[in-house]
Design a protein around this motif. Structure first.
Motif, PDB file in Angstrom:
ATOM      1  N   ILE A  64      12.196  -0.657  -1.908  1.00  0.00           N
ATOM      2  CA  ILE A  64      11.825  -0.299  -3.280  1.00  0.00           C
ATOM      3  C   ILE A  64      10.338  -0.505  -3.563  1.00  0.00           C
ATOM      4  O   ILE A  64       9.881  -0.202  -4.667  1.00  0.00           O
ATOM      5  CB  ILE A  64      12.643  -1.115  -4.309  1.00  0.00           C
ATOM      6  CG1 ILE A  64      12.301  -2.609  -4.208  1.00  0.00           C
ATOM      7  CG2 ILE A  64      14.132  -0.872  -4.125  1.00  0.00           C
ATOM      8  CD1 ILE A  64      12.902  -3.455  -5.316  1.00  0.00           C
ATOM      9  N   LYS A  65       9.586  -0.999  -2.596  1.00  0.00           N
ATOM     10  CA  LYS A  65       8.164  -1.284  -2.835  1.00  0.00           C
ATOM     11  C   LYS A  65       7.423  -0.008  -3.204  1.00  0.00           C
ATOM     12  O   LYS A  65       7.505   0.999  -2.492  1.00  0.00           O
ATOM     13  CB  LYS A  65       7.529  -1.925  -1.606  1.00  0.00           C
ATOM     14  CG  LYS A  65       6.105  -2.417  -1.855  1.00  0.00           C
ATOM     15  CD  LYS A  65       5.601  -3.230  -0.685  1.00  0.00           C
ATOM     16  CE  LYS A  65       4.166  -3.688  -0.888  1.00  0.00           C
ATOM     17  NZ  LYS A  65       4.009  -4.589  -2.040  1.00  0.00           N
ATOM     18  N   VAL A  66       6.701  -0.049  -4.305  1.00  0.00           N
ATOM     19  CA  VAL A  66       5.994   1.137  -4.789  1.00  0.00           C
ATOM     20  C   VAL A  66       4.821   1.480  -3.882  1.00  0.00           C
ATOM     21  O   VAL A  66       4.582   2.640  -3.557  1.00  0.00           O
ATOM     22  CB  VAL A  66       5.506   0.917  -6.241  1.00  0.00           C
ATOM     23  CG1 VAL A  66       4.688   2.118  -6.715  1.00  0.00           C
ATOM     24  CG2 VAL A  66       6.693   0.684  -7.166  1.00  0.00           C
ATOM     25  N   GLY A  67       4.088   0.474  -3.482  1.00  0.00           N
ATOM     26  CA  GLY A  67       2.899   0.710  -2.670  1.00  0.00           C
ATOM     27  C   GLY A  67       3.198   0.777  -1.188  1.00  0.00           C
ATOM     28  O   GLY A  67       4.209   1.336  -0.758  1.00  0.00           O
ATOM     29  N   TYR A  68       2.307   0.189  -0.398  1.00  0.00           N
ATOM     30  CA  TYR A  68       2.454   0.198   1.051  1.00  0.00           C
ATOM     31  C   TYR A  68       3.358  -0.953   1.485  1.00  0.00           C
ATOM     32  O   TYR A  68       2.966  -2.117   1.404  1.00  0.00           O
ATOM     33  CB  TYR A  68       1.084   0.070   1.724  1.00  0.00           C
ATOM     34  CG  TYR A  68       0.317   1.369   1.792  1.00  0.00           C
ATOM     35  CD1 TYR A  68       0.300   2.128   2.959  1.00  0.00           C
ATOM     36  CD2 TYR A  68      -0.386   1.848   0.689  1.00  0.00           C
ATOM     37  CE1 TYR A  68      -0.394   3.330   3.030  1.00  0.00           C
ATOM     38  CE2 TYR A  68      -1.087   3.047   0.745  1.00  0.00           C
ATOM     39  CZ  TYR A  68      -1.087   3.778   1.920  1.00  0.00           C
ATOM     40  OH  TYR A  68      -1.771   4.970   1.984  1.00  0.00           O
ATOM     41  N   ASN A  69       4.566  -0.623   1.955  1.00  0.00           N
ATOM     42  CA  ASN A  69       5.421  -1.663   2.510  1.00  0.00           C
ATOM     43  C   ASN A  69       4.948  -1.988   3.927  1.00  0.00           C
ATOM     44  O   ASN A  69       3.952  -1.431   4.401  1.00  0.00           O
ATOM     45  CB  ASN A  69       6.902  -1.254   2.472  1.00  0.00           C
ATOM     46  CG  ASN A  69       7.174   0.032   3.236  1.00  0.00           C
ATOM     47  OD1 ASN A  69       6.388   0.451   4.083  1.00  0.00           O
ATOM     48  ND2 ASN A  69       8.297   0.673   2.937  1.00  0.00           N
ATOM     49  N   ILE A  70       5.653  -2.895   4.596  1.00  0.00           N
ATOM     50  CA  ILE A  70       5.194  -3.344   5.912  1.00  0.00           C
ATOM     51  C   ILE A  70       5.061  -2.179   6.891  1.00  0.00           C
ATOM     52  O   ILE A  70       4.077  -2.087   7.638  1.00  0.00           O
ATOM     53  CB  ILE A  70       6.157  -4.410   6.483  1.00  0.00           C
ATOM     54  CG1 ILE A  70       6.115  -5.691   5.626  1.00  0.00           C
ATOM     55  CG2 ILE A  70       5.795  -4.735   7.929  1.00  0.00           C
ATOM     56  CD1 ILE A  70       4.777  -6.391   5.629  1.00  0.00           C
TER      57      ILE A  70
END
Length: 208
Positions: free
Chosen positions: A88-94
């Motif tokens: 659900i991360k909006v930005g850059y996930n891992i």
């Protein structure tokens, strides 16, 4: 405008409560933010050196906090698994960060082996020229990565989400200084993990 600012605040709150539990990570974000603010000032006079500072110090410390110190197990504060938070991360996930950082790491190698980038730029003739070209390339990568994710969010979620995230990223250094300036003190006191009491209280208040 009110909806836009509210969207930014929601993104900031989710980013903090989901991905910044480690006091080491918070402290590294504070250091990163200070360097980013300095880089912002340098951007108007020495953009290449600003990018070298931003990527060489700010981004490395910031991402080291996420990769090496942030807990990746089940998040009992938010009752969420790591897989859910990454999804659900909006930005850059891992996963996205690994791709971005791979490109970042490849650029100095490319410039060293191909100073003219296959004839696209005037090749540098000394180390200072190489550093300048590297800074400009990293600056382009940062701007490109920001614009790419904003457009991606605009198409996959909403224009509001994309623009709010872009604004959040640009202003994050100022917010992080305010948010995490006490983290090094907590770390010196031996507290490695933020108990996130404020998050628990906010969650209980919302559902209460």
């Amino acid at each position: 405008m009110k909806d836009f600012l509210q969207t930014v605040e929601v993104q900031r709150w989710d980013d903090h409560r989901f991905y910044h539990h480690s006091r080491i990570n918070q402290s590294l974000h504070f250091l990163s933010a200070v360097c980013f603010v300095i880089a912002y000032g340098m951007l108007f006079v020495e953009p290449a050196w600003a990018a070298l500072l931003a990527w060489g110090v700010s981004m490395t410390t910031r991402q080291a906090g996420h990769f090496f110190f942030e807990p990746r197990g089940y998040d009992h504060v938010n009752d969420a698994s790591d897989a859910h938070k990454e999804a659900i991360k909006v930005g850059y996930n891992i996963r996205r960060k690994i791709v971005l950082l791979a490109v970042w790491a490849a650029i100095p190698v490319l410039l060293w082996l191909q100073p003219s980038v296959f004839g696209l730029i005037e090749p540098s003739t000394d180390f200072m020229g190489y550093a300048h070209d590297l800074g400009i390339a990293w600056l382009a990568l940062g701007a490109g990565g920001l614009v790419f994710r904003v457009l991606q969010l605009c198409f996959t979620q909403s224009v509001m989400t994309g623009l709010a995230w872009g604004y959040k990223i640009i202003t994050d250094p100022f917010h992080d200084i305010k948010m995490y300036h006490r983290a090094p003190l907590w770390l010196l006191r031996g507290q490695l993990i933020d108990p996130m009491d404020h998050v628990s209280h906010a969650t209980h208040a919302r559902h209460g």
